[in-house]
Design a protein around this motif. Structure first.
Motif, PDB file in Angstrom:
ATOM      1  N   TYR A 808       0.937  -1.246   0.026  1.00  0.00           N
ATOM      2  CA  TYR A 808       0.033   0.002  -0.151  1.00  0.00           C
ATOM      3  C   TYR A 808       1.108   1.125  -0.076  1.00  0.00           C
ATOM      4  N   PRO A 809       0.445   2.385  -0.255  1.00  0.00           N
ATOM      5  CA  PRO A 809       1.090   3.478  -0.231  1.00  0.00           C
ATOM      6  C   PRO A 809       1.987   3.713   0.976  1.00  0.00           C
ATOM      7  N   TRP A 810       1.433   3.590   2.088  1.00  0.00           N
ATOM      8  CA  TRP A 810       2.217   3.658   3.251  1.00  0.00           C
ATOM      9  C   TRP A 810       3.063   2.516   3.860  1.00  0.00           C
ATOM     10  N   GLY A 811       2.714   1.491   3.309  1.00  0.00           N
ATOM     11  CA  GLY A 811       3.378   0.023   3.975  1.00  0.00           C
ATOM     12  C   GLY A 811       2.659  -1.300   3.543  1.00  0.00           C
ATOM     13  N   GLU A 812       2.600  -1.872   4.623  1.00  0.00           N
ATOM     14  CA  GLU A 812       2.089  -3.435   4.409  1.00  0.00           C
ATOM     15  C   GLU A 812       0.690  -3.682   5.152  1.00  0.00           C
ATOM     16  N   GLU A 813       0.525  -2.735   6.149  1.00  0.00           N
ATOM     17  CA  GLU A 813      -1.037  -3.060   6.804  1.00  0.00           C
ATOM     18  C   GLU A 813      -1.917  -2.014   6.468  1.00  0.00           C
ATOM     19  N   ILE A 814      -3.244  -2.128   6.333  1.00  0.00           N
ATOM     20  CA  ILE A 814      -4.081  -1.264   6.065  1.00  0.00           C
ATOM     21  C   ILE A 814      -5.014  -1.177   6.991  1.00  0.00           C
ATOM     22  N   ASN A 815      -5.919  -0.066   7.383  1.00  0.00           N
ATOM     23  CA  ASN A 815      -6.852   0.120   8.232  1.00  0.00           C
ATOM     24  C   ASN A 815      -7.528   1.068   7.874  1.00  0.00           C
ATOM     25  N   CYS A 816      -8.985   1.525   8.564  1.00  0.00           N
ATOM     26  CA  CYS A 816      -9.688   2.744   8.102  1.00  0.00           C
ATOM     27  C   CYS A 816      -9.202   3.991   8.532  1.00  0.00           C
ATOM     28  N   ASP A 817      -8.031   3.940   9.354  1.00  0.00           N
ATOM     29  CA  ASP A 817      -7.517   5.453   9.538  1.00  0.00           C
ATOM     30  C   ASP A 817      -6.668   5.710   8.527  1.00  0.00           C
ATOM     31  N   SER A 836      -2.064   9.778   7.232  1.00  0.00           N
ATOM     32  CA  SER A 836      -1.325   8.684   7.580  1.00  0.00           C
ATOM     33  C   SER A 836      -1.320   7.648   6.368  1.00  0.00           C
ATOM     34  N   GLY A 837      -2.099   8.026   5.261  1.00  0.00           N
ATOM     35  CA  GLY A 837      -2.268   7.140   4.387  1.00  0.00           C
ATOM     36  C   GLY A 837      -1.519   7.908   2.892  1.00  0.00           C
ATOM     37  N   VAL A 838      -0.533   8.797   3.260  1.00  0.00           N
ATOM     38  CA  VAL A 838       0.106   9.269   2.033  1.00  0.00           C
ATOM     39  C   VAL A 838       1.047   8.396   1.281  1.00  0.00           C
ATOM     40  N   SER A 839       1.196   8.516   0.185  1.00  0.00           N
ATOM     41  CA  SER A 839       2.442   7.635  -0.534  1.00  0.00           C
ATOM     42  C   SER A 839       3.815   8.042  -0.315  1.00  0.00           C
ATOM     43  N   PRO A 840       4.700   7.641  -0.777  1.00  0.00           N
ATOM     44  CA  PRO A 840       6.311   7.848  -0.410  1.00  0.00           C
ATOM     45  C   PRO A 840       6.362   9.434  -0.776  1.00  0.00           C
ATOM     46  N   TYR A 841       5.789  10.080  -1.784  1.00  0.00           N
ATOM     47  CA  TYR A 841       5.984  11.503  -2.369  1.00  0.00           C
ATOM     48  C   TYR A 841       4.731  12.266  -1.816  1.00  0.00           C
ATOM     49  N   GLY A 842       4.241  11.895  -0.599  1.00  0.00           N
ATOM     50  CA  GLY A 842       3.044  12.806  -0.140  1.00  0.00           C
ATOM     51  C   GLY A 842       2.146  13.060  -0.844  1.00  0.00           C
ATOM     52  N   ILE A 843       1.541  12.108  -1.650  1.00  0.00           N
ATOM     53  CA  ILE A 843       0.487  12.270  -2.400  1.00  0.00           C
ATOM     54  C   ILE A 843      -1.015  11.512  -1.488  1.00  0.00           C
ATOM     55  N   ASN A 849     -11.043   5.653  -1.502  1.00  0.00           N
ATOM     56  CA  ASN A 849     -11.866   6.615  -1.985  1.00  0.00           C
ATOM     57  C   ASN A 849     -12.472   6.594  -3.357  1.00  0.00           C
ATOM     58  N   VAL A 850     -11.898   6.703  -4.443  1.00  0.00           N
ATOM     59  CA  VAL A 850     -12.276   6.409  -5.884  1.00  0.00           C
ATOM     60  C   VAL A 850     -11.101   5.748  -6.728  1.00  0.00           C
ATOM     61  N   TRP A 851     -11.825   4.926  -7.451  1.00  0.00           N
ATOM     62  CA  TRP A 851     -10.887   4.501  -8.606  1.00  0.00           C
ATOM     63  C   TRP A 851     -10.306   5.552  -9.611  1.00  0.00           C
ATOM     64  N   GLU A 852      -9.361   5.482 -10.145  1.00  0.00           N
ATOM     65  CA  GLU A 852      -8.689   6.590 -10.982  1.00  0.00           C
ATOM     66  C   GLU A 852      -8.284   6.093 -12.310  1.00  0.00           C
ATOM     67  N   TRP A 853      -9.074   6.988 -13.424  1.00  0.00           N
ATOM     68  CA  TRP A 853      -8.618   6.752 -14.807  1.00  0.00           C
ATOM     69  C   TRP A 853      -7.247   7.020 -15.017  1.00  0.00           C
ATOM     70  N   VAL A 854      -6.385   6.026 -15.592  1.00  0.00           N
ATOM     71  CA  VAL A 854      -5.080   6.481 -16.351  1.00  0.00           C
ATOM     72  C   VAL A 854      -5.270   6.473 -17.777  1.00  0.00           C
ATOM     73  N   ALA A 855      -3.843   6.771 -18.325  1.00  0.00           N
ATOM     74  CA  ALA A 855      -3.922   6.901 -19.652  1.00  0.00           C
ATOM     75  C   ALA A 855      -4.065   5.749 -20.580  1.00  0.00           C
ATOM     76  N   ASP A 893      -8.249  -5.202  -3.419  1.00  0.00           N
ATOM     77  CA  ASP A 893      -8.386  -4.164  -4.679  1.00  0.00           C
ATOM     78  C   ASP A 893      -7.798  -2.771  -4.240  1.00  0.00           C
ATOM     79  N   VAL A 894      -7.494  -2.410  -3.212  1.00  0.00           N
ATOM     80  CA  VAL A 894      -6.904  -1.236  -3.007  1.00  0.00           C
ATOM     81  C   VAL A 894      -5.282  -1.233  -3.054  1.00  0.00           C
ATOM     82  N   ARG A 895      -4.792  -2.311  -3.281  1.00  0.00           N
ATOM     83  CA  ARG A 895      -3.310  -2.590  -3.348  1.00  0.00           C
ATOM     84  C   ARG A 895      -2.804  -1.677  -4.351  1.00  0.00           C
ATOM     85  N   SER A 896      -1.673  -1.308  -4.167  1.00  0.00           N
ATOM     86  CA  SER A 896      -0.650  -0.305  -5.161  1.00  0.00           C
ATOM     87  C   SER A 896      -0.761  -0.931  -6.535  1.00  0.00           C
TER      88      SER A 896
END
Length: 919
Positions: A808-817, A836-843, A849-855, A893-896
């Protein structure tokens, strides 16, 4: 100049002065109808050739003192009850004859029509005029179906009309059909076999030129002769396509609102052709739908293989079809060109060569009906099978693998040639871990269509290879890799397994000193660098052995200098070199010592066995001879004779000399290391920037630096494999998903369309929530408005997981926080909530939240052949990739690395997007 009027009419029936040509057809029909013995005339032609226009022209031009023409369209009448159709027909007849329509309702046996209404109608018409029924779309009645009741028009109208022709010879009928009566059912063809049958085809040249020059007649365009000829080259005088092309030429010429009538050149005609095809798509779809599956296949292959007016040999088309898929080459397809010639789609150029009759149609087929799409149409021919497949596809997308497998197997029971069912069944079986069954499913697909099934089958063999390698079965893994690489020579995962096994075998062979086996293994691995190294090592070993042998030989022969030179070369390169008990270093010391203190000749002689053999023989001879003579002299001495009595003399034993200790070889000094010149450090990019959209809204973007990362996962779905290293250039990504408020600015600027469903978009409480219910095209348009773009799939994944391969963007464990996923909120949340769920680049919100379209277009097997640097995604496809999961998806399904997809026109309340841009 008066307000210009476009005189060209495409799609609708043409009347009055806009009608061109067909004079010979109209005259022959009128002449035939004057014959009292003629009850029916049949006009036929392909769709959009102007059949309805000709009927309406007959209605206008048949002499009123001789005929009463009655136009009646049978389209959409086949399923109606006979009484309903006769009621509508009676009203049309009454209107034409100027009488009151029948008050009574028509029955389904036609009794009221025959006994009551028809006699009254004929009386009103009189004996001097002949009623002529102009029946359009007559062949819809040839689609009778067993499930329809007997009283349905499809089953009863033609028998009723046939009885009228017999019982009321004053009535005449002009039937218009899309097919030659010979192609209709036996009942139709037998009834109409004595009738005049005329085919409607393209306009004659003079009429076609007059049609093109309509705009000159009303003073709005001026055509060069070359332009007129170019129109006819593209349309062949086809009335609909000529009108369509000229209509678009006129519209393009007046786009700039000229003051005078524009001049039209041949180049203007060619420039308008693509627009004309786009405008006529619905009509050409209708024409295409009238062809059989076999005819579509052949036409698509010919369109792909030919250029303008180029005849192509039948054998070449069959080769093209065989190369695409074996299932395309059937007896029906081989016979299709003859049928297409009858339908006027193709022209016979002789010697079994064919070309398209109309160039615009060839272009349209080539652009809109390539062989790949025609092959997909084959899967939809069996509706029961395709329904089962669609159900399975729905289960597949929801990862309900057992249900998906059952549905795909049901589809294949109904239609064993359903290609997509075979392919999806193979993918499903891979997900279930049934690799061998998956391979069998893909092989059946490969038998049907090698082009479509090649890569999926290669991936299945790759999966098998990985499983066998993990179980320790290297030979089986290599065999599976060979099959994968035979199908897809660039299959990266198979190449990696193949090279890994052979590299390991090469290292083992080298460790045990079998350099020949090592070279062979490195060759198999494609490891040219190691092959060169081992071959150099072989050459060195051979030279060491040669020099060692030379040194030993020279030492034995007392050639001390040569021995020292040879053995020094050996020891300098391999201090511990030895052959058996003979060590090079010890022999070198011996050669140095003996070169300074040579051993006695006898010692040197004893080191040369080849010289000792004849010497030993001589000594043995002398010994025996001497012993014999000595014994004789002793015997004489004992007898008092001879000079040898008492002559025995003792022999001195020589004192051995000591061997001098060899001197040590001096240790070479180290060569000083050069200090590398320092590389200039580039100016670092800012990690965060704030840009304004055209409406002035400030948008935060975060830097994702250039470099490599590991994309995909070996532990995820089959579409995530293989995990592979990708290099990306630096880029900036939106810190937050695009919100309703930001998207509204684009809509208000006129650059974006509103979401398809505006429930959340119009609610002020959701202004800072991600925009949803937008399709891929809308997302792409918004990013372009901002001077940005949608991220590639690789860019999105690196931004989410960084370079350390986290789940996941923050590591290996996931929760609603940390994220908004299934069971947490039940809907979207404002962007940026989960610090607390940002990616390594602060995103923010790259998980949930929502699926995201990519190119990228979606291709489940793309990773196997993806470029290693800035992969752009597949060049085409039917669905676009979605990333990140949503509030309605589980933790898997929310894995990176997770991938999903939707058609680009699809929209839903849990899909949004964000943008990226290059520095």
């Amino acid at each position: 100049m008066a307000k210009p009027v476009n005189p060209y009419v495409a799609g609708n029936p043409v009347r009055g002065k806009n009608f061109f040509g067909r004079a010979d057809i109209l005259e022959r029909v009128a002449q035939e109808l004057r014959n009292p013995g003629t009850s029916a005339v049949v006009l036929f032609g392909q769709r959009r050739i102007g059949k309805t226009t000709v009927l309406l022209r007959l209605q206008e031009t048949l002499p009123g003192d001789e005929f009463l023409p009655i136009f009646f369209d049978l389209q959409d009448q086949a399923r109606r009850r006979l009484g309903q159709v006769l009621g509508d027909l009676a009203e049309t007849m009454a209107d034409a004859a100027g009488i009151e329509p029948p008050a009574e309702k028509m029955d389904d046996r036609g009794r009221a029509f025959r006994r009551d209404f028809l006699p009254r109608f004929l009386q009103a018409v009189g004996d001097g005029r002949r009623p002529v029924f102009l029946l359009d779309e007559f062949d819809v009645l040839d689609k009778a179906a067993a499930e329809l009741p007997e009283e349905a028009a499809a089953n009863s109208l033609f028998p009723f009309l046939r009885a009228l022709m017999t019982d009321f010879p004053a009535l005449a009928f002009v039937f218009v059909a899309g097919r030659n009566p010979e192609e209709l059912s036996l009942d139709f063809s037998a009834t109409l076999k004595a009738s005049l049958v005329l085919e409607l085809w393209v306009l004659d040249e003079d009429s076609a030129r007059a049609l093109v020059r309509q705009a000159e007649a009303n003073g709005t365009l001026r055509f060069t002769n070359d332009a007129v000829e170019r129109v006819l080259q593209l349309t062949h005088g086809h009335p609909y396509l000529t009108q369509l092309l000229c209509q678009r030429i006129w519209e393009r010429a007046y786009a700039a609102k000229p003051k005078d009538a524009p001049q039209i050149y041949a180049a203007d005609v060619d420039a308008a052709a693509p627009d004309a095809l786009a405008m006529g798509r619905a009509a050409l779809d209708w024409l295409w739908d009238g062809l059989t599956a076999a005819e579509r296949i052949y036409a698509a292959a010919l369109a792909e293989s030919s250029d303008e007016n180029e005849p192509i040999a039948e054998d070449r088309i069959i080769q093209v079809l065989s190369a695409h898929a074996s299932r395309l080459r059937t007896r029906e397809v081989e016979l299709a060109p003859r049928d297409l010639v009858k339908r006027r789609i193709l022209e016979d150029a002789g010697e079994r060569r064919y070309c398209f009759a109309v160039e615009l149609l060839r272009r349209w087929v080539r652009q809109n009906r390539p062989l790949k799409s025609v092959k997909e149409e084959l899967d939809r021919e069996d509706r029961t099978a395709d329904l089962a497949f669609s159900t399975g596809e729905s289960y597949f997308k929801r990862k309900r693998w057992d249900d998906a497998r059952d549905s795909f197997e049901k589809a294949l029971r109904e239609n064993p040639k359903h290609l997509k069912a075979h392919l999806y069944l193979g993918e499903t079986l891979l997900e279930l871990g049934r690799i061998e069954d998956a391979i069998r499913a893909f092989e059946k697909a490969y038998d049907l269509d090698r082009d479509e099934a090649r890569l999926p089958l290669a991936r299945a063999w790759l999966t098998q290879a990985a499983a066998l390698q993990n179980s320790g079965n290297e030979d089986g893994a290599l065999e599976a890799c060979a099959k994968a690489l035979e199908l897809s020579p660039a299959e990266r995962g198979a190449l990696a397994i193949w090279a890994g096994i052979w590299n390991k075998r090469a290292q083992d062979a080298e460790a045990r000193g079998d350099l020949f086996a090592a070279v062979e293994a490195y060759n198999q691995a494609g490891n040219d660098e190691q092959v060169v190294r081992i071959r150099k090592k072989q050459e060195e070993e051979e030279e060491l052995a040669r020099r060692f042998t030379e040194g030993v030989g020279a030492l034995k022969q007392g050639e001390w200098a040569r021995a020292v030179e040879a053995l020094q070369w050996v020891v300098a390169r391999r201090p511990d070199y030895a052959r058996g008990d003979e060590k090079a270093a010890r022999l070198l010391a011996q050669a140095v010592d003996e070169g300074q203190n040579p051993p006695p000749p006898l010692v040197r002689l004893l080191r040369q066995p080849s010289r000792l053999i004849p010497l030993a023989a001589l000594l043995i001879f002398i010994l025996f001879f001497g012993l014999g003579m000595g014994q004789t002299l002793v015997d004489l001495g004992r007898q008092g004779f001879g000079p040898f009595k008492g002559l025995a003399t003792p022999t001195n034993t020589p004192t051995p000399t000591s061997t001098p200790t060899p001197t040590n070889t001096p240790t070479p000094t180290n060569t000083p290391t050069r200090t590398p010149t320092p590389t200039p450090t580039p100016t670092p990019l800012p990690t965060e920037i704030s840009l304004a959209d055209p409406a002035g809204n400030s948008i935060s973007m975060r830097l994702v630096p250039a470099g490599e990362f590991s994309m995909g996962s070996e532990n995820g779905d089959i579409s995530e494999r293989p995990a592979h290293t990708v290099y990306l250039d630096a880029f900036y990504m939106d810190t937050y998903e695009v919100t309703n408020a930001l998207y509204r600015a684009c809509v208000e600027a006129g650059a974006c369309d509103p979401p398809h469903n505006t429930r959340y978009y119009d609610d002020a409480n959701y202004a800072n929530h991600p925009v949803v219910n937008v399709d891929w095209h809308q997302a792409s348009a918004y990013c372009a408005w901002r001077g940005a773009r949608l991220p590639t799939e690789a860019e999105w994944e690196k931004a989410a997981r960084g370079t350390d391969g986290r789940t996941y963007p923050w590591g290996e464990e996931i929760n609603c926080d940390r994220a908004n996923y299934a069971g947490c909120v039940g809907g979207t949340t404002p962007v940026g909530r989960y610090a607390s769920g940002v990616s390594p680049y602060g995103i923010y919100d790259l998980a949930g939240n929502v699926w995201e379209w990519v190119a990228d277009w979606y291709d489940s097997g793309y990773y196997a052949n993806s470029p290693a640097r800035n992969p752009p995604g597949p060049s085409s496809g039917s669905s676009r990739v979605l990333r990140g999961g949503s509030w309605d998806d589980d933790e898997n399904d929310v894995r990176s690395a997770d991938r999903s997809w939707l058609g680009p026109d699809y929209w839903i309340n849990f899909v949004g997007f964000r943008c990226v841009r290059s520095p």
